[in-house]
Design an enzyme around this catalytic site. Structure first.
Site, mmCIF file in Angstrom:
data_model
loop_
_atom_site.group_PDB
_atom_site.id
_atom_site.type_symbol
_atom_site.label_atom_id
_atom_site.label_comp_id
_atom_site.label_asym_id
_atom_site.label_seq_id
_atom_site.Cartn_x
_atom_site.Cartn_y
_atom_site.Cartn_z
ATOM 1 C CB ALA A 89 -0.919 -0.004 1.210
ATOM 2 N N GLY A 132 -0.359 -5.223 0.311
ATOM 3 C CA GLY A 132 -1.488 -5.156 -0.598
ATOM 4 C C GLY A 132 -1.204 -5.774 -1.944
ATOM 5 C CD GLU A 135 -3.653 -7.766 2.083
ATOM 6 O OE1 GLU A 135 -4.154 -8.062 3.181
ATOM 7 O OE2 GLU A 135 -3.365 -6.590 1.773
ATOM 8 C CD GLU A 155 0.381 -6.037 5.297
ATOM 9 O OE1 GLU A 155 -0.366 -6.038 4.292
ATOM 10 O OE2 GLU A 155 1.069 -7.033 5.636
#
Length: 281
Positions: A89, A132, A135, A155
């Site tokens: 992210a 992300g 993901e 994270e």
């Protein structure tokens, strides 16, 4: 394939009409008809290692809605570049936000829309697929990785945890112990390790990862689009239902396909020893 920045790149081959683009993306490129009935969506923030900011995710969502509705697209390949699929992210965009800010933004609503894409999605992953990025790749139905690919959910290293499925999809794929190692330890997984754990379906040299993904997408695109959609739905239900419920769902989809013209064409072609010509009807 196109290299322009800031516009949707639309390709047309085999006398198929090009998609009329209604989006003018800043952070993605769309290469349409890289193979018959195959579109390629490329993340295009190379200076940020394709970090997934809110704007990029909205562009991905809008592009997938557009491609999902187009009859000339039957399979979608999603890639970054050789160096990074997506390195996570955009932390700078989140760093100063409060819990209420994040709740109001509801960024995962965009992810839910991406997850609902009906057409098969193949992630072509090279380099970093962290946070992300990992993901997003796991939302795709199949992953093809280059030998340089690395996967992880780091994270925890910045005081948070995965929020777009990293604790759930990863655990279902690689098992609790390995998922805990990656999620709690912020560790990374190599391409070869990802293959051993079933996270990716194939690992190839870096010069072939995108072409291999497109080749597989082209094979899928030759099949009946209705059967492909129902088969995808049935496989995904195995993650959401008990075995008995999922078997019942599978059986219903199986029976429903006998109401399609593609079923008649497919079985007739088999009996007549010819290639089927599926129309998606």
């Amino acid at each position: 394939m196109g290299t322009a920045t800031g516009i949707a790149i639309i390709r047309k081959t085999n006398n198929m009409p090009a998609l009329e683009s209604t989006i003018m993306p800043e952070f993605i490129l769309i290469h349409q008809q890289v193979a018959p009935y195959v579109a390629h969506l490329q993340l295009n923030r190379p200076d940020k290692l394709n970090a997934l900011n809110l704007e990029l995710m909205l562009e991905i969502k809008d592009a997938l809605i557009q491609l999902d509705a187009d009859d000339n697209v039957r399979a979608i390949v999603i890639s970054g570049n050789d160096r990074a699929f997506a390195a996570g992210a955009d932390i700078k965009q989140m760093a100063g936000r409060t819990a209420m800010d994040m709740l109001k933004i509801d960024q995962f609503k965009t992810w839910d829309s991406i997850r609902k894409t009906k057409k098969p999605m193949i992630a072509a992953v090279s380099g970093f697929a962290f946070g992300g990025g990992c993901e997003l790749a796991m939302i795709c139905d199949i992953m093809i990785a280059s030998e340089t690919a690395q996967f992880g959910q780091p994270e925890i290293n910045i005081g948070i945890m995965p929020g777009a499925g990293g604790t759930q999809r990863l655990t279902r794929i690689v098992g609790k112990s390995k998922a805990m190692e990656l999620v709690l330890g912020g560790q990374f997984m190599s391409a070869s390790e990802a293959l051993a754990y079933g996270l990716v379906s194939k690992v190839v040299p870096i010069e072939h990862y995108l072409s291999e993904a497109i080749k597989l997408a082209a094979i899928i695109a030759e099949k009946s689009p209705i059967a492909v959609q129902m088969a995808k739905e049935s496989v995904l239900k195995s993650y959401e239902m008990s075995l008995q419920e999922a078997l019942y769902f599978e059986r219903k989809n199986f029976y429903m396909l006998f109401a399609t013209e593609d079923q008649k064409e497919g079985m007739a072609a088999f009996v007549e020893k010819r290639k089927a010509d599926f129309k998606g009807k």
